[in-house]
Design a protein around this motif. Sequence first.
Motif, PDB file in Angstrom:
ATOM      1  N   VAL A   1       0.843  -1.201   0.000  1.00  0.00           N
ATOM      2  CA  VAL A   1       0.000   0.000   0.000  1.00  0.00           C
ATOM      3  C   VAL A   1       0.875   1.247   0.000  1.00  0.00           C
ATOM      4  N   VAL A   2       0.410   2.261  -0.704  1.00  0.00           N
ATOM      5  CA  VAL A   2       1.021   3.587  -0.667  1.00  0.00           C
ATOM      6  C   VAL A   2      -0.035   4.528  -0.092  1.00  0.00           C
ATOM      7  N   ARG A   3       0.371   5.386   0.845  1.00  0.00           N
ATOM      8  CA  ARG A   3      -0.561   6.306   1.500  1.00  0.00           C
ATOM      9  C   ARG A   3      -0.171   7.739   1.152  1.00  0.00           C
ATOM     10  N   VAL A   4      -1.182   8.569   0.844  1.00  0.00           N
ATOM     11  CA  VAL A   4      -0.923   9.952   0.442  1.00  0.00           C
ATOM     12  C   VAL A   4      -2.002  10.901   0.945  1.00  0.00           C
ATOM     13  N   ALA A   5      -1.683  12.182   0.845  1.00  0.00           N
ATOM     14  CA  ALA A   5      -2.651  13.247   1.105  1.00  0.00           C
ATOM     15  C   ALA A   5      -2.183  14.469   0.326  1.00  0.00           C
ATOM     16  N   ASP A   6      -2.096  14.389  -0.962  1.00  0.00           N
ATOM     17  CA  ASP A   6      -1.727  15.397  -1.962  1.00  0.00           C
ATOM     18  C   ASP A   6      -0.634  14.896  -2.893  1.00  0.00           C
ATOM     19  N   CYS A   7       0.269  14.036  -2.408  1.00  0.00           N
ATOM     20  CA  CYS A   7       1.293  13.466  -3.279  1.00  0.00           C
ATOM     21  C   CYS A   7       0.630  12.520  -4.274  1.00  0.00           C
ATOM     22  N   VAL A   8       1.397  12.083  -5.247  1.00  0.00           N
ATOM     23  CA  VAL A   8       0.856  11.227  -6.305  1.00  0.00           C
ATOM     24  C   VAL A   8       1.050   9.754  -5.945  1.00  0.00           C
ATOM     25  N   PRO A   9      -0.058   9.004  -5.764  1.00  0.00           N
ATOM     26  CA  PRO A   9       0.067   7.560  -5.569  1.00  0.00           C
ATOM     27  C   PRO A   9       0.090   6.857  -6.923  1.00  0.00           C
ATOM     28  N   ILE A  10       1.003   5.930  -7.086  1.00  0.00           N
ATOM     29  CA  ILE A  10       1.123   5.212  -8.361  1.00  0.00           C
ATOM     30  C   ILE A  10       1.143   3.717  -8.064  1.00  0.00           C
ATOM     31  N   VAL A  11       0.395   2.969  -8.854  1.00  0.00           N
ATOM     32  CA  VAL A  11       0.465   1.512  -8.821  1.00  0.00           C
ATOM     33  C   VAL A  11       1.018   1.080 -10.173  1.00  0.00           C
ATOM     34  N   LEU A  12       2.028   0.247 -10.144  1.00  0.00           N
ATOM     35  CA  LEU A  12       2.621  -0.318 -11.353  1.00  0.00           C
ATOM     36  C   LEU A  12       2.420  -1.826 -11.308  1.00  0.00           C
ATOM     37  N   ALA A  13       1.994  -2.404 -12.429  1.00  0.00           N
ATOM     38  CA  ALA A  13       1.825  -3.854 -12.483  1.00  0.00           C
ATOM     39  C   ALA A  13       2.172  -4.350 -13.874  1.00  0.00           C
ATOM     40  N   ASP A  14       2.736  -5.550 -13.909  1.00  0.00           N
ATOM     41  CA  ASP A  14       3.086  -6.173 -15.176  1.00  0.00           C
ATOM     42  C   ASP A  14       1.930  -7.040 -15.648  1.00  0.00           C
ATOM     43  N   ALA A  15       1.679  -7.024 -16.945  1.00  0.00           N
ATOM     44  CA  ALA A  15       0.561  -7.774 -17.507  1.00  0.00           C
ATOM     45  C   ALA A  15       0.812  -9.285 -17.514  1.00  0.00           C
ATOM     46  N   VAL A  16       2.058  -9.703 -17.447  1.00  0.00           N
ATOM     47  CA  VAL A  16       2.378 -11.122 -17.545  1.00  0.00           C
ATOM     48  C   VAL A  16       3.095 -11.638 -16.299  1.00  0.00           C
ATOM     49  N   ALA A  17       4.178 -11.011 -15.940  1.00  0.00           N
ATOM     50  CA  ALA A  17       4.965 -11.460 -14.790  1.00  0.00           C
ATOM     51  C   ALA A  17       4.263 -11.082 -13.486  1.00  0.00           C
ATOM     52  N   PRO A  18       4.359 -11.929 -12.465  1.00  0.00           N
ATOM     53  CA  PRO A  18       3.743 -11.616 -11.173  1.00  0.00           C
ATOM     54  C   PRO A  18       4.611 -10.630 -10.383  1.00  0.00           C
ATOM     55  N   ILE A  19       4.569  -9.364 -10.836  1.00  0.00           N
ATOM     56  CA  ILE A  19       5.389  -8.335 -10.192  1.00  0.00           C
ATOM     57  C   ILE A  19       4.732  -6.976 -10.369  1.00  0.00           C
ATOM     58  N   GLY A  20       4.903  -6.125  -9.389  1.00  0.00           N
ATOM     59  CA  GLY A  20       4.367  -4.775  -9.448  1.00  0.00           C
ATOM     60  C   GLY A  20       4.959  -3.942  -8.327  1.00  0.00           C
ATOM     61  N   ALA A  21       4.443  -2.722  -8.188  1.00  0.00           N
ATOM     62  CA  ALA A  21       4.948  -1.828  -7.142  1.00  0.00           C
ATOM     63  C   ALA A  21       3.917  -0.763  -6.829  1.00  0.00           C
ATOM     64  N   VAL A  22       4.022  -0.221  -5.631  1.00  0.00           N
ATOM     65  CA  VAL A  22       3.310   0.997  -5.288  1.00  0.00           C
ATOM     66  C   VAL A  22       4.370   2.070  -5.088  1.00  0.00           C
ATOM     67  N   VAL A  23       4.028   3.301  -5.501  1.00  0.00           N
ATOM     68  CA  VAL A  23       5.003   4.387  -5.481  1.00  0.00           C
ATOM     69  C   VAL A  23       4.377   5.640  -4.884  1.00  0.00           C
ATOM     70  N   HIS A  24       5.124   6.290  -4.006  1.00  0.00           N
ATOM     71  CA  HIS A  24       4.752   7.569  -3.402  1.00  0.00           C
ATOM     72  C   HIS A  24       5.596   8.638  -4.097  1.00  0.00           C
ATOM     73  N   ALA A  25       4.947   9.449  -4.953  1.00  0.00           N
ATOM     74  CA  ALA A  25       5.673  10.464  -5.711  1.00  0.00           C
ATOM     75  C   ALA A  25       5.238  11.856  -5.278  1.00  0.00           C
ATOM     76  N   GLY A  26       5.885  12.368  -4.248  1.00  0.00           N
ATOM     77  CA  GLY A  26       5.699  13.754  -3.847  1.00  0.00           C
ATOM     78  C   GLY A  26       6.633  14.631  -4.662  1.00  0.00           C
ATOM     79  N   ARG A  27       6.639  15.902  -4.364  1.00  0.00           N
ATOM     80  CA  ARG A  27       7.489  16.852  -5.102  1.00  0.00           C
ATOM     81  C   ARG A  27       8.950  16.413  -5.055  1.00  0.00           C
ATOM     82  N   VAL A  28       9.467  16.126  -3.880  1.00  0.00           N
ATOM     83  CA  VAL A  28      10.883  15.796  -3.721  1.00  0.00           C
ATOM     84  C   VAL A  28      11.208  14.452  -4.361  1.00  0.00           C
ATOM     85  N   GLY A  29      10.411  13.436  -4.077  1.00  0.00           N
ATOM     86  CA  GLY A  29      10.666  12.107  -4.628  1.00  0.00           C
ATOM     87  C   GLY A  29      10.538  12.057  -6.138  1.00  0.00           C
TER      88      GLY A  29
END
Length: 179
Positions: A33-61
């Motif tokens: 899980v990624v938690r935010v309150a104005d920053c950009v939450p991103i979910v990345l997932a692969d269509a085939v491989a069992p892999i993905g990520a959650v990303v917290h993208a604020g201004r600095v990151g």
Amino acid sequence: MRQVHGADVAVADPDVVPTADALILDRPGVAAVVRVADCVPIVLADAVAPIGAVVHAGRVGMAAGVVAAAVESLRERGAAQLHAWVGPHACGRCYEVPEDMAQEVDALVPGTASTTSWGTHSLDLGAGVAAQLRALDVPATTVGGCTIEDERFHSYRRQGEAAGRFGAVLALREPGAAA
């Protein structure tokens, strides 16, 4: 994960809470899980491989490259058909910042400098994230709206210290399991 507005990537481990702003999920049965309150939450997932990520993208990151770091880490682990979902975040019409900050971030991530609806300097982190994903050849779907304008979402800019957080969750299914 313990999010710190940086560009570090960690791999999910049910027994550890890492300090990072991108969390790789590489096995079914674990949720990230990624938690935010104005920053950009991103979910990345692969269509085939069992892999993905959650990303917290604020201004600095975002400016430090957390999006690219997450995508590169996923690709190093076998992801080949990534897709991104970009969640609700503070929009460029509302995310007012000093002029020098807007210029500094825009120099690192071109296209992020914007103007508020009332004519002052701002940042459009969603535009910056979208540009980074395009440059990485990762198609994206935008979900939600502006956290400052839409009271359905928590917003640190709108609510201050009283702001809660909302999140985006990724859970991988077993190979061959129904969607």
